[in-house]
Structures are given as C-alpha cells and as structure tokens.
Design a protein around this motif. Structure first.
Motif, short mmCIF file in Angstrom:
data_model
loop_
_atom_site.label_atom_id
_atom_site.label_comp_id
_atom_site.label_asym_id
_atom_site.label_seq_id
_atom_site.Cartn_x
_atom_site.Cartn_y
_atom_site.Cartn_z
N TYR A 47 0.80 -1.08 -0.08
CA TYR A 47 0.07 0.23 -0.03
C TYR A 47 0.85 1.47 0.13
N PHE A 48 1.98 1.29 0.57
CA PHE A 48 2.88 2.43 0.79
C PHE A 48 3.65 2.43 -0.60
N LEU A 49 4.00 1.39 -0.83
CA LEU A 49 4.79 1.24 -2.08
C LEU A 49 4.08 2.02 -3.31
N VAL A 50 2.87 1.71 -3.32
CA VAL A 50 1.97 2.15 -4.61
C VAL A 50 2.16 3.75 -4.33
N ALA A 51 1.79 4.17 -3.01
CA ALA A 51 1.83 5.83 -2.89
C ALA A 51 3.19 6.41 -3.17
N ILE A 52 4.23 5.75 -2.92
CA ILE A 52 5.63 6.06 -3.32
C ILE A 52 5.72 6.42 -4.83
N ALA A 53 5.34 5.08 -5.54
CA ALA A 53 5.18 5.19 -6.97
C ALA A 53 4.46 6.10 -7.56
N TYR A 54 3.35 6.58 -6.94
CA TYR A 54 2.48 7.38 -7.66
C TYR A 54 2.91 9.07 -7.31
N ILE A 55 3.75 8.94 -5.95
CA ILE A 55 4.29 10.37 -5.74
C ILE A 55 5.48 10.53 -6.88
N ILE A 100 -6.18 11.86 -0.38
CA ILE A 100 -7.54 10.81 -0.05
C ILE A 100 -6.75 9.57 0.23
N TYR A 101 -5.99 9.15 -0.59
CA TYR A 101 -5.52 7.52 -0.49
C TYR A 101 -4.65 7.64 0.90
N LEU A 102 -3.71 8.70 1.19
CA LEU A 102 -2.95 8.44 2.40
C LEU A 102 -3.91 8.54 3.86
N ILE A 103 -5.09 9.38 3.59
CA ILE A 103 -6.14 9.45 4.68
C ILE A 103 -6.45 8.11 4.90
N ILE A 104 -6.86 7.10 3.93
CA ILE A 104 -7.32 5.91 4.09
C ILE A 104 -6.39 5.02 4.94
N LEU A 105 -5.10 5.21 4.52
CA LEU A 105 -3.71 4.27 4.82
C LEU A 105 -3.73 4.71 6.42
N VAL A 106 -3.85 6.05 6.50
CA VAL A 106 -3.57 6.39 8.20
C VAL A 106 -4.80 6.44 9.10
N GLY A 107 -5.82 6.77 8.68
CA GLY A 107 -7.09 7.06 9.25
C GLY A 107 -7.54 5.58 9.71
N PHE A 108 -7.70 4.82 8.82
CA PHE A 108 -8.26 3.33 9.12
C PHE A 108 -7.26 2.40 9.60
N ARG A 109 -5.90 2.43 9.92
CA ARG A 109 -4.82 1.81 10.38
C ARG A 109 -5.55 1.07 11.55
N ASP A 110 -4.95 -0.08 11.94
CA ASP A 110 -5.44 -1.08 12.92
C ASP A 110 -4.17 -1.49 13.84
N ILE A 125 4.53 -5.85 5.59
CA ILE A 125 3.61 -6.40 4.76
C ILE A 125 2.91 -7.53 5.69
N GLU A 126 3.84 -8.02 6.65
CA GLU A 126 3.05 -8.98 7.71
C GLU A 126 2.54 -8.21 8.73
N LEU A 127 2.72 -7.09 9.08
CA LEU A 127 2.19 -6.44 10.10
C LEU A 127 1.16 -5.34 10.09
N TYR A 128 1.09 -4.78 8.62
CA TYR A 128 0.21 -3.66 8.76
C TYR A 128 -1.16 -4.22 8.34
N LYS A 129 -2.30 -3.59 9.27
CA LYS A 129 -3.60 -3.82 9.22
C LYS A 129 -4.36 -2.65 8.84
N ASN A 130 -5.54 -2.77 8.38
CA ASN A 130 -6.32 -1.72 8.04
C ASN A 130 -7.91 -2.46 8.07
N HIS A 131 -8.61 -1.24 8.84
CA HIS A 131 -10.01 -1.87 8.90
C HIS A 131 -10.88 -2.01 7.86
N ILE A 132 -10.68 -1.33 6.54
CA ILE A 132 -11.37 -1.35 5.40
C ILE A 132 -10.63 -1.89 4.14
N LEU A 133 -9.22 -1.92 4.38
CA LEU A 133 -8.38 -2.42 3.10
C LEU A 133 -8.16 -3.82 3.19
N PRO A 134 -8.10 -4.57 2.40
CA PRO A 134 -7.84 -5.93 2.63
C PRO A 134 -6.39 -6.39 2.96
#
Length: 379
Positions: free
Chosen positions: A7-15, A38-48, A370-379
């Motif tokens: 998810y973060f690598l996608v953001a970096i590639a986009y930037i 908006i994408y970063l808000i989802i990554l940060v706001g819904f982190r678990d 990859i192993e530890l990041y969790k998000n409430h709405i993203l798979p």
C-alpha cells in the motif's frame, strides 16, 4: 531489512510519477495531489494497531472521556478547572466528543485527525512550493510514519500553524493568531510559532546566518536550554507517549555525545542549500526569506538542544520540517543542468532514507511491513 507494505509502495510510485512530471514536464493539476491525500487518509485513518504510539493514543482516547467539559473549557482559557488536564484542551475535546457523544471506535479518531492533518498539509505544500509531489517524496520517509502515523498530536498541530503561514504573507495577524490558538490546543509546541509573525520578516545575510549557526554549535555541549526549567519540558513532552517515541527513534549514545549521524548530515545539507542558493532564491522565489528564517532557527535549535533527543527532534523539528522545503524549491531558481543535479540528489536521499528506515527496523517497530500492517477497510 524490512520492506514496507505494498500500500505504501503504491503511494511512493504515484508520488514519484508526478514528481518527475512537475519537475521536467508541465505543471501537475492540484486534483492529483488531492487524490494522493485521500489515499493517504485511508492508509493512516483506518490503520489497525499500526504506528509506534498507537497503544498510547488509544489509552489517551479513553482517558479523555474522564474529563468534564467544564475542565476542558477552563484549560482553553489557560485556567485550572476542577480536574487537571495533562493533554491540550482541543485534542481532549475532540476525543471526548467522539467517545462521549458518538461512542465512536478509536479508528474514527485516527481518521478525523488524519483528515485534518492531511488537508492542512496539502494546502501548506501547495502554498509554498511549485513542486508539491517532489517535496512530499523528499519528506515521506520517515516523516509520514513518525508524523501522520505516529506523533499525530504534534503532527496535526504543526501543520495547522504551517498552513497559517499564508496569513503572515497576507499580514493578517488576527487570522494567524487564531490558528496558533487552534494549533496550541492540539499541541503546546505550536506556541513556538507565535513570534514567527515578526521573525519571518527579519532580514538576514550570510554573515549573520553563519554567526548564529556557529554560536549554536559552540553552545551545544553546555545545555543552555536547562535555564528554562520545566517550561520546555512540558512543551516537548507527550506524557505517556514519550516512551513510545523513544523506542521508535533510536538515538545512539555515541551521537548524543559528540558523534556525527544522520541528523547532523541533514543539518549540513540544509545549511549548504541556504548558503549556496540564498542570493538567487531571494531574487526569484516568492517569500523565500520566510523559509530561510525558519531554517536558521531550526538549525540553531537543533544544535542547542542536541544533547536532548526529545528537544532536538520535537522542538527543533517543528521548524526543520518546514524549512526543508528550501531544498526542492532551489530547483526553481537554477539552470537546467543544476536542476537535474538537485533532483538526482533528492531521489538519492529518498532512497537512502528508505534503506536506512528498513535496516533500522523502524518499519517493523511501527508495524508498517507486509506482515504486520493492518487496515480496518482495506484487505
């Protein structure tokens, strides 16, 4: 070495994609920057359970509901209410309303804080550079993970006052004061920015800058900041959050006792850009002098507070975080060849930070892998 979640690598590639366009192609429309936000808000706001201080902030969320609205109101007036508040009034109020009124789960708080922080960050970045994607890439590691995903109080507070710099430019003192009031309600470190309404316009030349920086380096071993007693301690501390921050940002004993590390290298780089491009920036870049004055204060603060890892990162960092914008902005005032060299340096520095962040296990400690990041709405 640990690797960031895709998810973060996608953001970096986009930037990176839009960074190349804005530097070597045409101006990128602002909407693409908002899509990133908006994408970063989802990554940060819904982190678990992600971020070095996630547990501490969750405890603070529950703690805030034990305080009365009257005590919060008294804290806003800088008076002592029937209950003592260890955390600033506005942040406590946001916590209490979400929990007491809406019975919201904790991730709603992280979402609300992320929305405000990233909105202010986008507006501030667009106000102060022609290269918003490049500046975002330059600051992404480790700032995004320590700020938006870590020290969310100081991060939001400082971006509120960064945003308010537009009112220094427009000479709207009461507007600026209002945002200082809001920012300090999130984190008291924002009080440091109040004098900047006047300091931002103080004329400096290279001789004065050199004198100030050398004096600060000389004062570094003497810990002169101790004369302020508990005032700075209270401003820099996050109470129960300090332990989490210290565990995340490793400080070696060698560096704190006179060694040379990454922070000193960054101060040297920023100083280099200040002195090499100062003349052209004054001539060609709007309001460069404001950025320069912030940078000089940040560098001086860093060396004065160097023996205290909390002060040197939190108090100095509030100014340094703003002043790094000078580095990509330098591309605006130079020839094509030099512009390519500066951009190559920015990319190289980003890659270096990416590697260091992974090797120091900060990614794993913050649960961004990859192993530890969790998000409430993203798979």
């Amino acid at each position: 070495m640990s690797l960031l979640h895709p998810y973060f690598l996608v953001a970096i590639a986009y930037i990176l994609f839009f960074s190349v366009q804005e530097v070597f192609g045409r101006k990128v429309e602002k909407k693409w920057f908002w899509f990133l936000g908006i994408y970063l808000i989802i990554l940060v706001g819904f982190r678990d359970n992600v971020g070095p201080d996630y547990g501490s902030y969750k405890g603070l969320y529950i703690y805030s509901d034990t305080k009365s609205y009257y005590s919060i109101f008294m804290k806003m007036l800088h008076l002592e209410g029937p209950e003592h508040l260890d955390v600033e009034w506005l942040y406590t109020l946001i916590n209490k309303i979400l929990l007491n009124v809406f019975n919201a789960p904790f991730y709603i708080l992280t979402l609300v804080i992320a929305i405000f922080a990233i909105i202010f960050k986008i507006e501030y970045t667009n106000d102060n550079t022609f290269y918003p994607f490049t500046f975002t890439l330059f600051m992404f590691i480790p700032n995004f993970f320590v700020g938006e995903s870590g020290q969310i109080r100081q991060n939001l507070g400082t971006f509120i006052v960064y945003f308010a710099i537009r009112y220094i430019k427009e000479r709207k003192f009461w507007h600026y004061l209002f945002f200082i009031f809001l920012g300090s309600g999130i984190h008291s470190v924002c009080y440091l920015f109040l004098p900047m309404y006047w300091v931002a316009r103080v004329p400096l030349n290279k001789a004065v800058m050199l004198l100030l920086i050398i004096t600060s380096i000389f004062l570094s071993p003497f810990e002169v900041y101790r004369v302020f007693g508990d005032f700075l301690t209270n401003m820099a501390s996050d109470n129960m959050l300090v332990e989490g921050f210290n565990g995340y940002m490793d400080e070696s004993i060698q560096r704190l006792n006179g060694g040379f590390g990454i922070p000193e290298a960054m101060m040297a780089i920023l100083t280099f850009f200040l002195f090499v491009f100062d003349t052209k920036m004054k001539e060609l870049y709007p309001y460069y002098e404001y950025h320069r004055n912030y940078a000089v204060i940040g560098i001086c603060f860093y060396f004065i507070f160097r023996n205290n890892p909390i002060f040197s990162s939190r108090l100095a960092g509030t100014f340094i975080g703003f002043s790094y914008i000078i580095i990509p902005n330098a591309m605006y005032v130079v020839s094509g060849g030099v512009k390519k060299m500066i951009y190559a340096f920015i990319i190289a520095l980003f890659i270096f930070n990416f590697v260091v962040f992974g090797f120091f296990n900060n990614i794993k400690i913050g649960r961004f892998t990859i192993e530890l990041y969790k998000n409430h709405i993203l798979p």
